[in-house]
Design a protein around this motif. Structure first.
Motif, PDB file in Angstrom:
ATOM      1  N   SER A  57     -38.143 -27.355  76.685  1.00  0.00           N
ATOM      2  CA  SER A  57     -38.153 -28.764  77.096  1.00  0.00           C
ATOM      3  C   SER A  57     -37.024 -29.549  76.430  1.00  0.00           C
ATOM      4  N   ALA A  58     -36.760 -29.293  75.148  1.00  0.00           N
ATOM      5  CA  ALA A  58     -35.650 -29.987  74.481  1.00  0.00           C
ATOM      6  C   ALA A  58     -34.314 -29.580  75.104  1.00  0.00           C
ATOM      7  N   PHE A  59     -34.200 -28.309  75.451  1.00  0.00           N
ATOM      8  CA  PHE A  59     -32.992 -27.829  76.126  1.00  0.00           C
ATOM      9  C   PHE A  59     -32.814 -28.529  77.472  1.00  0.00           C
ATOM     10  N   ALA A  60     -33.886 -28.632  78.241  1.00  0.00           N
ATOM     11  CA  ALA A  60     -33.816 -29.266  79.560  1.00  0.00           C
ATOM     12  C   ALA A  60     -33.474 -30.747  79.444  1.00  0.00           C
ATOM     13  N   TRP A  93     -26.223 -29.990  70.813  1.00  0.00           N
ATOM     14  CA  TRP A  93     -25.605 -28.831  70.166  1.00  0.00           C
ATOM     15  C   TRP A  93     -26.540 -28.242  69.109  1.00  0.00           C
ATOM     16  N   THR A  94     -27.285 -29.102  68.445  1.00  0.00           N
ATOM     17  CA  THR A  94     -28.278 -28.639  67.479  1.00  0.00           C
ATOM     18  C   THR A  94     -29.379 -27.873  68.199  1.00  0.00           C
ATOM     19  N   THR A  95     -29.827 -28.398  69.338  1.00  0.00           N
ATOM     20  CA  THR A  95     -30.844 -27.707  70.137  1.00  0.00           C
ATOM     21  C   THR A  95     -30.324 -26.347  70.595  1.00  0.00           C
ATOM     22  N   LEU A  96     -29.070 -26.299  71.020  1.00  0.00           N
ATOM     23  CA  LEU A  96     -28.464 -25.028  71.427  1.00  0.00           C
ATOM     24  C   LEU A  96     -28.492 -24.045  70.268  1.00  0.00           C
ATOM     25  N   ALA A  97     -28.074 -24.486  69.089  1.00  0.00           N
ATOM     26  CA  ALA A  97     -28.045 -23.601  67.923  1.00  0.00           C
ATOM     27  C   ALA A  97     -29.447 -23.104  67.569  1.00  0.00           C
ATOM     28  N   ILE A  98     -30.417 -23.991  67.606  1.00  0.00           N
ATOM     29  CA  ILE A  98     -31.803 -23.613  67.301  1.00  0.00           C
ATOM     30  C   ILE A  98     -32.304 -22.586  68.318  1.00  0.00           C
ATOM     31  N   ASN A  99     -32.064 -22.818  69.587  1.00  0.00           N
ATOM     32  CA  ASN A  99     -32.562 -21.906  70.623  1.00  0.00           C
ATOM     33  C   ASN A  99     -31.889 -20.538  70.561  1.00  0.00           C
TER      34      ASN A  99
END
Length: 137
Positions: free
Chosen positions: A82-85, A39-45
């Protein structure tokens, strides 16, 4: 024949990438719950897509060095496919959640980019500033 890379653009892109990676690390590092990382990665992206839209809309092709540093560098380092994947793949045990995260990442990222482009273009037009008649299109 490919054009040679301008060393200034390359240097600014690398420096910007370091800034973006550091910013992302400062946000992700304090997250202690592994379930919160996707969820943090989603927010960052999504935030990065919005900010990249602002940068591209604002700078357009007028400031290539600033765009290389802020857009390709900082935002490229801040956001990460890559973090998203990996975050999505880690949820393979719950496929519906993984699919939802992937869909949300793409849809919200595109929406963020569109909103960012709108904001950036408004900044570039300097709303509220009076345009001289000879400068009008």
């Amino acid at each position: 024949m490919p054009q040679p890379v301008d060393p200034r653009v390359l240097g600014l892109t690398v420096a910007g990438g370091a800034v973006g990676v550091l910013a992302r690390g400062l946000i992700v590092a304090p997250v202690s719950d592994p379930a919160a990382v996707p969820w943090t990665t989603l927010a960052i992206n999504v935030a990065g897509s919005l900010l990249l839209g602002v940068i591209v809309g604002w700078l357009d092709d007028r400031r290539p060095l600033a765009r290389a540093f802020l857009g390709t560098g900082v935002m490229g380092g801040f956001t990460t496919y890559s973090a998203f994947a990996v975050a999505t793949a880690l949820w393979v045990t719950t496929p519906w959640l993984a699919a939802g995260l992937a869909a949300a990442s793409v849809v919200l990222g595109v929406i963020g980019a569109i909103v960012g482009l709108f904001i950036g273009r408004r900044i570039a037009d300097r709303p509220g500033e009076i345009e001289l008649p000879e400068d009008a299109e």
